[in-house]
Write an enzyme that holds these catalytic residues in place. Structure first.
Site, PDB file in Angstrom:
ATOM      1  CD  GLU A 200      -3.386  -6.392   2.766  1.00  7.75           C
ATOM      2  OE1 GLU A 200      -4.214  -5.258   2.985  1.00  7.75           O
ATOM      3  OE2 GLU A 200      -2.453  -5.623   3.349  1.00  7.75           O
TER       4      GLU A 200
ATOM      5  CD  GLU B 155      -2.606  -1.150   2.451  1.00  7.88           C
ATOM      6  OE1 GLU B 155      -2.376  -0.961   3.912  1.00  7.88           O
ATOM      7  OE2 GLU B 155      -3.712  -1.855   2.322  1.00  7.88           O
TER       8      GLU B 155
HETATM    9  C1  BG6 Z   1      -4.564  -2.994   5.153  1.00  5.06           C
HETATM   10  C2  BG6 Z   1      -3.094  -3.391   5.540  1.00  5.06           C
HETATM   11  O1  BG6 Z   1      -4.224  -1.451   4.591  1.00  5.06           O
HETATM   12  O2  BG6 Z   1      -5.746  -3.777   5.968  1.00  5.06           O
HETATM   13  C3  BG6 Z   1      -3.163  -4.351   7.120  1.00  5.06           C
HETATM   14  O3  BG6 Z   1      -2.102  -4.050   4.755  1.00  5.06           O
HETATM   15  C4  BG6 Z   1      -4.326  -4.529   8.026  1.00  5.06           C
HETATM   16  O4  BG6 Z   1      -1.884  -4.627   7.589  1.00  5.06           O
HETATM   17  C5  BG6 Z   1      -5.504  -4.012   7.189  1.00  5.06           C
HETATM   18  O5  BG6 Z   1      -4.151  -5.424   8.837  1.00  5.06           O
HETATM   19  C6  BG6 Z   1      -6.563  -4.422   8.076  1.00  5.06           C
HETATM   20  O6  BG6 Z   1      -7.131  -3.495   8.804  1.00  5.06           O
HETATM   21  P1  BG6 Z   1      -7.022  -3.844   9.867  1.00  5.06           P
HETATM   22  O7  BG6 Z   1      -7.247  -2.766  10.869  1.00  5.06           O
HETATM   23  O8  BG6 Z   1      -8.271  -3.800   9.845  1.00  5.06           O
HETATM   24  O9  BG6 Z   1      -5.934  -4.499  10.568  1.00  5.06           O
END
Ligand code: BG6
Length: 491
Positions: free
Chosen positions: A392, A195
């Protein structure tokens, strides 16, 4: 429109993702140096409001200094993660048994170069990643490596000021070269930066910059964009080197995708959402995929009095070393308008947004929008004509263990709806999507709020927000569902 439900193609890479800092733990073992994510403080007594508040607050210099000298792990959940460092063999086996074809994780920079500026790498760190990636291949999974996912050696922040210093490029490229030479044969896809737009939307994580060290908002923004430029250059140099040393390797770019709709058809709302899409998303992929700064950012920098210092060869380097594929994280969508007082606010990944009246939200207020993923895939392919990877996606939720079982139907529903939209993008629309790695495939510590109770996995880990628990892994209902999905993919 075809009435038959489209099915993902057999070659689609369905997999799972985690990051080193949220999973590994063992923060001070086998020669690992202290990293920036190890310094993030959390108190499990905090209420919801305090947890959300801390999510949005960048670490302060006093907090950073205090954390550096304490060796306790209780209030630093990213130091303990889920102890993946000692459990990776069993965990990878479980993941492979769910039928997944690819595993994405990141490298802990401090395991390879504890301070970041040494000349010789830590062999124990390299051996760990070699063994882990070998375990993936032995279990039939491909490997997708993020070289940098938010965590840099603390020494580089204290002595060089993080990514605002151009010297970071050389330190990073040395890390990349070390990885290519030592584990390059075991990696199928490379992502130099997680990101890359976090540089602007979460600068401590993205570019290792502490906000209170700047006199005003302008200087802070200036430093963030300068730091980002150094990451763009590091990205291009890594791709140049990687293509030379590993001719078959594929290198991707990645953003946190903030899919933004106009709140109404008021033309001013449409233009607001359009410019948001550019400034929050496409600027970064334009540089990574097209190889130059886009026209709208030149104007944006001028308007905001931002001046990016570049070396004479930077532009050519960016132009000649663009990515082979593009990837993004996709959790939710948001809306924008010129009349924000008309709308309620809601939370989201890295940024908060306005509430879309048509969408439901997760337990953490993130707006669930599978169709927005199809739209985003189409938009990105139309703009770049590059293969896409959803690096993701997933839903953070409170899971309940009842009689040893976790019935996470909400998660099955979320993943299934998103996979359906990907299938439509591929089959009905013609977008080449290489794969999808479900975020937090095994429960890990949340990056945003540092809660363990914000769970994404199809494998449950018996640890709570205070770090108490057996650490035992339990298979959720979604795990068995995933087995059926992956069996279907194999045809
Ligand atoms: C993404 C990151 O932005 O979101 C991850 O790359 C992160 O590291 C994921 O865990 C989900 O966010 P969160 O705050 O729910 O863990």
């Amino acid at each position: 429109m075809n009435s038959k439900k489209p099915i993902l193609p057999a070659e689609f890479l369905l997999g799972g993702a985690i990051s080193s800092s949220q999973a590994e733990g063992a923060y001070d073992e086998d020669g690992r140096g202290l990293e920036t994510q190890d310094l993030r403080y959390f108190d499990y007594h905090w209420n919801r409001e305090q947890r959300d508040h801390h999510r949005n607050v960048n670490i302060t210099t006093p907090e950073f200094n205090q954390a550096k000298v304490t060796s306790q792990t209780d209030n630093y959940p990213l130091r303990r993660g889920i102890d993946f460092y000692h459990h990776y063999r069993e965990d990878i086996k479980l993941l492979a048994e769910s039928g997944l074809k690819i595993f994405r994780t990141s490298i802990s920079w401090g395991r390879i170069f504890p301070n970041g500026d040494e000349t010789e790498p830590n062999q124990l760190g390299l051996a760990y990643y070699r063994d882990m990636f070998k375990a993936c291949h032995d279990n039939g999974m491909q490997v997708f490596v993020t070289i940098l996912h938010y965590s840099v050696p603390v020494h580089l922040v204290e002595n060089y000021g993080g990514w605002q210093n151009r010297k970071m490029i050389d330190f990073y490229v040395k890390l990349a070269k070390t990885l290519f030479e030592n584990i390059g044969d075991l990696v199928d896809y490379w992502l130099p930066f997680n990101e890359i737009n976090a540089s602007r939307f979460n600068p401590y994580n993205g570019v290792a910059i502490i906000k209170d060290q700047f006199a005003n908002e302008h200087d802070y923004l200036q430093a963030c964009f300068q730091a980002l430029h150094h990451q763009f250059v590091a990205n291009a140099r890594t791709i140049e080197l990687g293509h030379r040393l590993l001719p078959h390797a594929k290198f991707g770019g990645m953003i946190a995708r903030f899919t933004t709709y106009p709140a109404t058809c008021l033309p001013a709302d449409v233009f607001k959402a359009y410019t948001d899409e550019n400034i929050k998303n496409y600027f970064y992929t334009d540089v990574e995929a097209r190889g130059s700064y886009p026209y709208y950012m030149v104007k944006y920098f001028k308007r905001n009095n931002i001046n990016i210092l570049m070396n004479s060869t930077d532009k050519e380097l960016l132009k000649n070393n663009t990515v082979d594929f593009l990837s993004f994280s996709y959790y939710m969508s948001m809306i924008d308008t010129v009349d924000i007082k008309e709308y309620r606010k809601t939370s989201g990944n890295l940024v908060s947004g306005l509430k879309n009246p048509y969408l439901k939200t997760s337990d953490w207020g993130w707006q669930i929008d599978p169709e927005g993923l199809r739209t985003s895939l189409n938009e990105m392919y139309d703009r770049y004509q590059l293969p896409l990877f959803i690096a993701e996606n997933g839903i953070g939720a409170y899971d309940k263990v009842e009689n040893g079982k976790i019935n996470d139907d909400y998660r099955i529903q979320y993943i299934s709806a998103h996979l359906d939209e990907i299938a439509k993008a591929i089959i009905d629309d013609g977008v080449p999507v290489i794969g999808y790695t479900l975020w937090g495939i095994i429960d890990i510590v949340s990056c945003g709020t540092l809660e363990m109770s914000k769970r994404y996995g199809i494998i449950y880990v018996d640890l709570d927000d205070s770090g108490s628990g057996t650490g035992k892994r339990l298979l959720k209902k979604s795990y068995y569902w995933m087995q059926r999905v992956t069996a279907g993919l194999k045809g």
